[in-house]
Design an enzyme around this catalytic site. Sequence first.
Site, PDB file in Angstrom:
ATOM      1  N   LYS A 163       0.850  -1.203   0.000  1.00 22.39           N
ATOM      2  CA  LYS A 163       0.000   0.000   0.000  1.00 22.39           C
ATOM      3  C   LYS A 163       0.878   1.242   0.000  1.00 22.39           C
ATOM      4  O   LYS A 163       1.724   1.419   0.870  1.00 22.39           O
ATOM      5  CB  LYS A 163      -0.901   0.045   1.235  1.00 22.39           C
ATOM      6  CG  LYS A 163      -1.912   1.186   1.150  1.00 22.39           C
ATOM      7  CD  LYS A 163      -2.641   1.456   2.456  1.00 22.39           C
ATOM      8  CE  LYS A 163      -1.879   2.376   3.373  1.00 22.39           C
ATOM      9  NZ  LYS A 163      -1.668   3.738   2.831  1.00 22.39           N
ATOM     10  N   GLU A 167      10.465   0.761  10.334  1.00 22.17           N
ATOM     11  CA  GLU A 167      11.477   1.800  10.146  1.00 22.17           C
ATOM     12  C   GLU A 167      10.782   3.109  10.470  1.00 22.17           C
ATOM     13  O   GLU A 167       9.922   3.562   9.715  1.00 22.17           O
ATOM     14  CB  GLU A 167      12.000   1.740   8.704  1.00 22.17           C
ATOM     15  CG  GLU A 167      13.366   2.358   8.563  1.00 22.17           C
ATOM     16  CD  GLU A 167      13.282   3.781   8.107  1.00 22.17           C
ATOM     17  OE1 GLU A 167      13.152   4.662   8.989  1.00 22.17           O
ATOM     18  OE2 GLU A 167      13.328   4.017   6.896  1.00 22.17           O
ATOM     19  N   GLU A 192      10.497  14.718  16.491  1.00 19.00           N
ATOM     20  CA  GLU A 192      10.756  14.688  15.057  1.00 19.00           C
ATOM     21  C   GLU A 192       9.854  15.716  14.367  1.00 19.00           C
ATOM     22  O   GLU A 192       8.630  15.672  14.489  1.00 19.00           O
ATOM     23  CB  GLU A 192      10.461  13.300  14.491  1.00 19.00           C
ATOM     24  CG  GLU A 192      10.702  13.231  13.002  1.00 19.00           C
ATOM     25  CD  GLU A 192      10.538  11.826  12.437  1.00 19.00           C
ATOM     26  OE1 GLU A 192       9.422  11.284  12.498  1.00 19.00           O
ATOM     27  OE2 GLU A 192      11.524  11.284  11.941  1.00 19.00           O
ATOM     28  N   CYS A 239      13.680  10.435   7.459  1.00 11.87           N
ATOM     29  CA  CYS A 239      13.613   9.846   8.802  1.00 11.87           C
ATOM     30  C   CYS A 239      14.928  10.007   9.552  1.00 11.87           C
ATOM     31  O   CYS A 239      14.939  10.154  10.763  1.00 11.87           O
ATOM     32  CB  CYS A 239      13.212   8.385   8.711  1.00 11.87           C
ATOM     33  SG  CYS A 239      14.176   7.490   7.489  1.00 11.87           S
ATOM     34  N   GLY A 251       7.285   4.698   8.554  1.00 14.19           N
ATOM     35  CA  GLY A 251       6.415   5.838   8.841  1.00 14.19           C
ATOM     36  C   GLY A 251       6.604   6.312  10.266  1.00 14.19           C
ATOM     37  O   GLY A 251       7.687   6.168  10.841  1.00 14.19           O
ATOM     38  N   SER A 252       5.528   6.847  10.840  1.00 19.57           N
ATOM     39  CA  SER A 252       5.638   7.456  12.158  1.00 19.57           C
ATOM     40  C   SER A 252       5.759   6.401  13.254  1.00 19.57           C
ATOM     41  O   SER A 252       5.285   5.269  13.107  1.00 19.57           O
ATOM     42  CB  SER A 252       4.413   8.330  12.430  1.00 19.57           C
ATOM     43  OG  SER A 252       3.267   7.529  12.491  1.00 19.57           O
ATOM     44  N   THR A 253       6.351   6.772  14.356  1.00 19.00           N
ATOM     45  CA  THR A 253       6.496   5.852  15.476  1.00 19.00           C
ATOM     46  C   THR A 253       5.123   5.466  16.030  1.00 19.00           C
ATOM     47  O   THR A 253       4.892   4.307  16.389  1.00 19.00           O
ATOM     48  CB  THR A 253       7.397   6.485  16.557  1.00 19.00           C
ATOM     49  OG1 THR A 253       8.675   6.735  15.959  1.00 19.00           O
ATOM     50  CG2 THR A 253       7.602   5.567  17.745  1.00 19.00           C
ATOM     51  N   ALA A 254       4.190   6.421  16.055  1.00 17.82           N
ATOM     52  CA  ALA A 254       2.855   6.126  16.591  1.00 17.82           C
ATOM     53  C   ALA A 254       2.168   5.049  15.753  1.00 17.82           C
ATOM     54  O   ALA A 254       1.617   4.073  16.289  1.00 17.82           O
ATOM     55  CB  ALA A 254       2.015   7.399  16.611  1.00 17.82           C
ATOM     56  N   THR A 255       2.219   5.189  14.428  1.00 14.40           N
ATOM     57  CA  THR A 255       1.573   4.186  13.571  1.00 14.40           C
ATOM     58  C   THR A 255       2.321   2.861  13.641  1.00 14.40           C
ATOM     59  O   THR A 255       1.703   1.791  13.644  1.00 14.40           O
ATOM     60  CB  THR A 255       1.467   4.709  12.114  1.00 14.40           C
ATOM     61  OG1 THR A 255       0.695   5.907  12.129  1.00 14.40           O
ATOM     62  CG2 THR A 255       0.791   3.708  11.210  1.00 14.40           C
ATOM     63  N   GLY A 256       3.645   2.909  13.757  1.00 16.48           N
ATOM     64  CA  GLY A 256       4.434   1.678  13.890  1.00 16.48           C
ATOM     65  C   GLY A 256       4.039   0.892  15.134  1.00 16.48           C
ATOM     66  O   GLY A 256       3.885  -0.333  15.098  1.00 16.48           O
TER      67      GLY A 256
HETATM   68  P1  NAI Z   1       1.965   7.561   9.132  1.00 17.16           P
HETATM   69  O1  NAI Z   1       2.946   6.711   9.828  1.00 17.16           O
HETATM   70  O2  NAI Z   1       0.594   7.591   9.694  1.00 17.16           O
HETATM   71  O3  NAI Z   1       1.850   7.101   7.584  1.00 17.16           O
HETATM   72  C1  NAI Z   1       2.781   6.277   6.921  1.00 17.16           C
HETATM   73  C2  NAI Z   1       2.037   5.156   6.230  1.00 17.16           C
HETATM   74  O4  NAI Z   1       1.295   4.410   7.188  1.00 17.16           O
HETATM   75  C3  NAI Z   1       1.028   5.597   5.177  1.00 17.16           C
HETATM   76  O5  NAI Z   1       1.044   4.704   4.092  1.00 17.16           O
HETATM   77  C4  NAI Z   1      -0.284   5.483   5.916  1.00 17.16           C
HETATM   78  O6  NAI Z   1      -1.385   5.274   5.057  1.00 17.16           O
HETATM   79  C5  NAI Z   1      -0.054   4.269   6.778  1.00 17.16           C
HETATM   80  N1  NAI Z   1      -0.921   4.170   7.958  1.00 17.16           N
HETATM   81  C6  NAI Z   1      -1.413   5.185   8.715  1.00 17.16           C
HETATM   82  N2  NAI Z   1      -2.192   4.695   9.707  1.00 17.16           N
HETATM   83  C7  NAI Z   1      -2.184   3.342   9.585  1.00 17.16           C
HETATM   84  C8  NAI Z   1      -2.806   2.282  10.305  1.00 17.16           C
HETATM   85  N3  NAI Z   1      -3.608   2.510  11.351  1.00 17.16           N
HETATM   86  N4  NAI Z   1      -2.561   1.011   9.915  1.00 17.16           N
HETATM   87  C9  NAI Z   1      -1.769   0.757   8.868  1.00 17.16           C
HETATM   88  N5  NAI Z   1      -1.177   1.721   8.132  1.00 17.16           N
HETATM   89  C10 NAI Z   1      -1.367   3.000   8.484  1.00 17.16           C
HETATM   90  O7  NAI Z   1       2.594   8.999   9.051  1.00 17.16           O
HETATM   91  P2  NAI Z   1       1.923  10.400   8.622  1.00 17.16           P
HETATM   92  O8  NAI Z   1       0.713  10.666   9.445  1.00 17.16           O
HETATM   93  O9  NAI Z   1       1.738  10.445   7.169  1.00 17.16           O
HETATM   94  O10 NAI Z   1       3.076  11.410   9.040  1.00 17.16           O
HETATM   95  C11 NAI Z   1       3.199  11.841  10.380  1.00 17.16           C
HETATM   96  C12 NAI Z   1       4.641  11.920  10.809  1.00 17.16           C
HETATM   97  O11 NAI Z   1       5.229  10.639  10.729  1.00 17.16           O
HETATM   98  C13 NAI Z   1       5.542  12.785   9.949  1.00 17.16           C
HETATM   99  O12 NAI Z   1       5.419  14.146  10.255  1.00 17.16           O
HETATM  100  C14 NAI Z   1       6.890  12.224  10.310  1.00 17.16           C
HETATM  101  O13 NAI Z   1       7.334  12.763  11.532  1.00 17.16           O
HETATM  102  C15 NAI Z   1       6.618  10.746  10.498  1.00 17.16           C
HETATM  103  N6  NAI Z   1       6.973   9.979   9.291  1.00 17.16           N
HETATM  104  C16 NAI Z   1       8.146   9.295   9.295  1.00 17.16           C
HETATM  105  C17 NAI Z   1       8.551   8.625   8.164  1.00 17.16           C
HETATM  106  C18 NAI Z   1       9.834   7.877   8.132  1.00 17.16           C
HETATM  107  O14 NAI Z   1      10.440   7.748   7.066  1.00 17.16           O
HETATM  108  N7  NAI Z   1      10.285   7.298   9.225  1.00 17.16           N
HETATM  109  C19 NAI Z   1       7.778   8.651   6.923  1.00 17.16           C
HETATM  110  C20 NAI Z   1       6.518   9.355   7.042  1.00 17.16           C
HETATM  111  C21 NAI Z   1       6.162   9.990   8.191  1.00 17.16           C
END
Ligand code: NAI
Length: 520
Positions: free
Chosen positions: A213, A289, A420, A323, A266-271
């Site tokens: 996705k 990651e 971050e 990141c 993605g974000s630590t919270a979603t991870g």
């Molecule tokens: P996010 O972690 O929510 O989104 C990243 C991915 O996760 C997207 O594909 C999203 O659709 C998916 N996702 C979101 N909620 C989910 C769930 N409940 N179950 C499964 N997949 C889910 O991050 P977001 O809200 O776009 O960005 C917020 C912050 O996260 C950014 O400001 C940044 O600090 C951090 N971030 C870090 C990244 C990294 O490379 N480590 C990349 C993107 C964001």
Amino acid sequence: MFSSKINSNLVKRAAAAPLNRLYSQLALSVNVNLPNGTSYEQPTGLFINNEFVLPKQKKTFEVISPSTEEEITHVYEAREEDIDIAVEAAQAAFNSDWATGDPAARVKALLKLADLIDQNAETLAHIESLDNGKSLQCSRGDVALSSQCIRSAAGWADKINGSVVETGDTHFNYTRREPLGVCGQIIPWNFPLLMLSWKLAPALATGNTIVLKSAESTPLSALYMANLIKEAGIPAGVVNIVSGFGKIAGEAIATHQKIKKVAFTGSTATGRHIMKAAAESNLKKVTLELGGKSPNIVFDDANVSKAVQSLVAGIFYNTGEVCCAGSRIYVQEGVYDQVLSEFKAAAEGIKIGNPFDEDVFMGAQASYAQLTKILKFIEIGKNQGATLITGGERVDDKGYFIKPTIFGDVTKDMDIVKEEIFGPVVTISKFKTVDEIVETANDSPYGLAAGVHTEDINKAIDVANRIKSGTIWVNTYNDFHQSVPFGGYGESGFGREMGQESLDNYTQVKAVRIGLTKKN
Ligand code: NAI
Ligand code: MG
């Protein structure tokens, strides 16, 4: 600018959440004009079983270009029932020769895919800049590393060997490294094409099948890649790519009973949430990651002009949406004034604007949500007493551009030092001793990367050994190679991408122990 434009008067609406509506007229592919005068066919459907298909509910969402705030197109949205269909396709493909046949087929397909990326490099780079807002310079780097990463994985595909284990002549023991099955991959919007490549490459090399996705704000390059995946000869169902939202399609992947592993960036919270969902569903394997707050350290004995280049690359590359961005700069007292003045001048000299201008280094932030998050942190920095040295504001009120921003006079408890920000915002402070800076560098729950700048090899290795993070860059920064593993310590996650280590995330070890009968 874009022939697929449905309504260009979207500037204000971009502030709202992406539109999600029934848009049944949307074709499965639309023609998109690029600023370089070319155009290309952009797929919009879900890529399942090597075909673009409509989702069951036929809902679409809009895709915005962050540098113009205009709509590029809509794409179709996958929901739970579509994820089920994609998983079925991936499961059927896993039960085929792809997983159990001669790996030479995987080598060939991955090498072809890498070549196709190179042949389509300019189109892919333009799609990435259009959808994400990053400069063409950055996009071209992403495309190059994507093909290198896939080519490197191709080299591993026929070298996934087990071993023979000696336990004496009563038994014969061997191990196999078997693929896991259907893998879910959830990628972010800061490096849409590159994160897809980092994730697909080791999974495919080891014979897994995939439901991937893309992020809702950057779905375009993944769908374009789907065509190349088919052209490369990767069999139907091996790679399935869907556009969709985290809380619906992402959640369906994380909780799916038939998905054996989920890889997430993605974000630590979603991870954290995904790990919990994996635990509560079928205990699928997880690699994460996540975020970072990486220190970038300049010692008195550094080559200052080279170090300043690394500070700039560390925080302003990819508009800071990295990141492992070097977002905490620490400079030893002897060179602090010189580094600060050169770094400030370099930041103020950065060309920012239209991502398609060849000499632009910083394009737009990827989304309105990210723009507002970064501006909020800038306000918090000012309110908590940090000194704004340069930047701190939008460039224009059209397009999500933010000036390179440096804060001084910061303390370790300030939010801009701890959290971050994921944008072109950096703090700079002074330190005295090696022990002090090692402690400060490690004073974070994250541990993704660190930069160390010194001409003293003994100091470099000592500090590199003592900093707790997955990557240490010495006299360089944001410097990736397809053979060098990347991943986090602590709350920056676990599992490694790229290099030989990435294969471990996609194989499991089977031990076969055979009792032998001795004949006299
Ligand atoms: P996010 O972690 O929510 O989104 C990243 C991915 O996760 C997207 O594909 C999203 O659709 C998916 N996702 C979101 N909620 C989910 C769930 N409940 N179950 C499964 N997949 C889910 O991050 P977001 O809200 O776009 O960005 C917020 C912050 O996260 C950014 O400001 C940044 O600090 C951090 N971030 C870090 C990244 C990294 O490379 N480590 C990349 C993107 C964001
Ligand atoms: Mg976009």
